[in-house]
Design a protein around this motif. Structure first.
Motif, PDB file in Angstrom:
ATOM      1  N   SER A 129       3.596   6.347  -5.661  1.00  0.00           N
ATOM      2  CA  SER A 129       2.962   6.425  -6.889  1.00  0.00           C
ATOM      3  C   SER A 129       1.754   6.933  -7.329  1.00  0.00           C
ATOM      4  O   SER A 129       1.016   7.181  -8.230  1.00  0.00           O
ATOM      5  N   GLU A 183       0.791  -0.571   0.081  1.00  0.00           N
ATOM      6  CA  GLU A 183      -0.124  -0.314  -0.153  1.00  0.00           C
ATOM      7  C   GLU A 183       0.694   0.555   0.177  1.00  0.00           C
ATOM      8  O   GLU A 183       0.544   2.193  -0.560  1.00  0.00           O
ATOM      9  N   SER A 202      -7.156   7.418  -7.776  1.00  0.00           N
ATOM     10  CA  SER A 202      -5.724   7.628  -7.594  1.00  0.00           C
ATOM     11  C   SER A 202      -5.132   9.631  -8.154  1.00  0.00           C
ATOM     12  O   SER A 202      -6.514   9.376  -8.867  1.00  0.00           O
ATOM     13  N   GLU A 225      -1.819   6.174  -6.630  1.00  0.00           N
ATOM     14  CA  GLU A 225      -2.303   4.823  -7.550  1.00  0.00           C
ATOM     15  C   GLU A 225      -3.186   4.581  -6.494  1.00  0.00           C
ATOM     16  O   GLU A 225      -3.666   5.323  -5.543  1.00  0.00           O
ATOM     17  N   ARG A 226      -4.431   4.049  -7.028  1.00  0.00           N
ATOM     18  CA  ARG A 226      -5.656   3.342  -6.752  1.00  0.00           C
ATOM     19  C   ARG A 226      -5.807   3.114  -4.872  1.00  0.00           C
ATOM     20  O   ARG A 226      -4.403   1.806  -5.055  1.00  0.00           O
ATOM     21  N   LEU A 227      -6.001   3.156  -3.814  1.00  0.00           N
ATOM     22  CA  LEU A 227      -5.519   2.981  -2.605  1.00  0.00           C
ATOM     23  C   LEU A 227      -7.284   1.865  -2.282  1.00  0.00           C
ATOM     24  O   LEU A 227      -8.168   2.232  -2.594  1.00  0.00           O
ATOM     25  N   ARG A 267       4.156   1.840  -1.435  1.00  0.00           N
ATOM     26  CA  ARG A 267       4.586   1.707  -2.925  1.00  0.00           C
ATOM     27  C   ARG A 267       3.063   1.558  -3.994  1.00  0.00           C
ATOM     28  O   ARG A 267       3.645   2.866  -4.509  1.00  0.00           O
ATOM     29  N   LYS A 268       2.417   2.017  -3.643  1.00  0.00           N
ATOM     30  CA  LYS A 268       1.363   2.408  -3.793  1.00  0.00           C
ATOM     31  C   LYS A 268       1.048   4.168  -3.731  1.00  0.00           C
ATOM     32  O   LYS A 268       0.507   4.641  -4.939  1.00  0.00           O
TER      33      LYS A 268
END
Length: 513
Positions: A242, A236, A261, A244-246, A238-239
């Protein structure tokens, strides 16, 4: 212990930068991480070998008797040496002085940190995370590689216990006013979505927060949470880095908290003790450590007299370019110099020519360049920003290399101690095994002598043993003699009347005791 290689410098030779990035020399293993870091910083850009060596030699004097390196200007060994009084003054050379002087905001952070007895690099790292947290999440970097990149920034403040990570956070919070920020602690991976989203009693999904700054005092808590069975924290994070969507796709829709995102801002500041960073660096395959900017929480050349703290700086959001049609995202323009380097490294990645720890280094650097531009109240990354970010990236790379080297040193010491312990255990096991074997052979000999009821020659008694037991014959005989369980007699002739020079044995006349 020989004189540590750190002190073995030639004042008249120019610095060879290549010797600063490798592992710590074996003969410097007695020094702490902070001492080794200080030596490398002092030998960094703009410093002179002689001055660096003089200061480091005073700060960590080597005992002339046992050659042990001291600390804090004093000898730490038990030899009858007179300690050096007080802590020596730091050298006047300022590494990276051109970087700090490049912009008034950078000089302000540097001077404010020094005034508060905090490390300037650590204060800078915290400042950049606070700045990015203040920037709306719809502000993104262009899709140079893949999709749009988030500005979300992670910083690791590196230093031993008590190095001053908390001082850097406090100083940075006072140095530049970014308004009210939501600073939170870190829980599970599932909990990250709760920082931004919730459901009301009707089950409707709402976003209650856009931006959050996570503070982790010790990296152990982060890696401990991430190492639990089934843990989702590291993926999570790492996302989140970036943008990104969580969130997770639970079977029960009421438990789902999806965070779209680039609709949230999440930054992280983590304290890292070098010898305990293995958990974080062990995530290199997943790309976690290379997402961090690694900055030292120590200041080897801190002045004796702290400067007067400048007045806090009030930062304002720059004017944003027009947002993209449809998404409303504001894409920060990036200079051609940065794009050219990023694309070149991406090609090397595609061809498998870049190591794992370098996987996200350039995007992390680009985020720093963008943060430096925003700190300068500009909404575009210029060539000057990109050039300044290289300095931060260099310090980050050096700091991370030092952590890796420290971990290798700690692991080497641990392996050596483990090997010594295993060798000691092996010796004990061998000794106990031999002891039991000698006892067994002794019992066999007594049984044979008892059965014979008379003297048995040395050679015959030994020959009657199994091959595997014969090597223990002498030890068993000596033990029986010492215990008085058998008698021994020297004989000059054998039963055939031939001359011999030997011995024979029988059960002791008093019986086996």
């Amino acid at each position: 212990m020989t004189t540590p290689a750190i002190y073995m410098v030639d004042p008249d030779e120019p610095l060879d930068w290549s010797d600063l990035d490798g592992p710590v020399p074996a003969d410097a293993a007695g020094l702490s991480y902070d001492a080794i870091h200080a030596a490398r910083v002092l030998l960094d850009e703009g410093s002179h070998r002689a001055e660096a060596a003089r200061w480091q030699g005073k700060q960590h004097p080597v005992c002339p008797t046992c050659r042990t390196a001291g600390d804090g200007g004093k000898f730490t060994c038990s030899c009858s040496q007179t300690p050096t009084a007080g802590t020596p003054a730091a050298p006047t050379v300022e590494p990276y002085r051109d970087f700090w002087a490049a912009r008034p905001q950078l000089q302000h952070i540097h001077d404010f940190a020094r005034a508060r007895r905090a490390a300037p690099w650590a204060a800078l790292g915290v400042t950049l995370t606070r700045l990015v947290t203040s920037v709306p999440p719809f502000v993104v970097l262009p899709p140079i590689v893949g999709g749009h990149a988030s500005l979300n920034t992670f910083v690791a403040l590196v230093g031993g216990s008590g190095a001053g990570k908390g001082a850097a956070e406090s100083a940075a919070a006072d140095a530049i006013d970014f308004g009210e920020l939501d600073v939170s602690s870190l829980g599970s991976g599932e909990g990250i979505a709760h920082l931004f989203m919730s459901r009301n009693r009707k089950g409707d999904l709402t976003q209650h927060t856009e931006s959050a700054l996570l503070s982790v005092p010790e990296i152990d808590s982060l890696t401990a949470l991430g190492s639990r069975t089934g843990a989702t924290l590291m993926p999570e994070l790492r996302k989140a880095w970036s943008g990104e969507r969580l969130g997770f796709g639970y079977a029960d829709p009421a438990k789902r908290l999806p965070v779209p995102s680039h609709k949230y801002r999440l930054c992280l500041v983590a304290g890292v003790q070098p010898g305990r960073a293995g958990g974080l660096l062990g995530e290199s395959d997943g790309g976690t450590p290379q997402r961090f900017i690694w900055l030292p929480a120590t200041d080897p050349i801190a002045p004796d007299e702290a400067p007067v703290a400048p007045a806090p700086w009030k930062w304002k959001l720059p004017t944003w370019p027009l947002g993209e049609s449809g998404t409303g995202r504001v894409v920060l323009p990036v200079c051609e110099e940065a794009q050219r380097v990023i694309i070149g490294v991406r090609l090397a990645q595609l061809r498998g020519q870049v190591t794992a720890l370098d996987g996200h280094a350039l995007l992390a650097r680009l985020k720093v360049a963008a943060a430096l531009a925003l700190l300068d109240n500009r909404a575009e990354v210029s060539a000057a920003d990109w050039e300044l970010s290289e300095v931060v990236a260099t310090v980050s790379q050096r700091t991370r290399n030092e952590v890796v080297a420290e971990l290798e040193r700690v692991e080497s010491v641990r392996n050596r101690r483990r090997g010594e312990a295993e060798a000691d255990r092996a010796v004990i096991v061998d000794e106990r095994t031999e002891e039991e074997t000698v006892k067994r052979v002794a019992r066999t000999l007594v049984r044979k002598l008892t059965g014979a009821g008379d003297w048995i020659a040395h050679s015959k008694l030994r020959r009657d043993l199994a091959n595997r037991s014969r090597s223990y014959f002498d030890a068993a005989i000596d033990r029986l003699l010492d215990a008085g369980q058998i008698d021994v007699e020297t004989v000059a002739t054998d039963t055939m009347g031939r001359d011999v020079d030997g011995r024979r044995y029988r059960v002791a006349s008093g019986g086996v005791r």
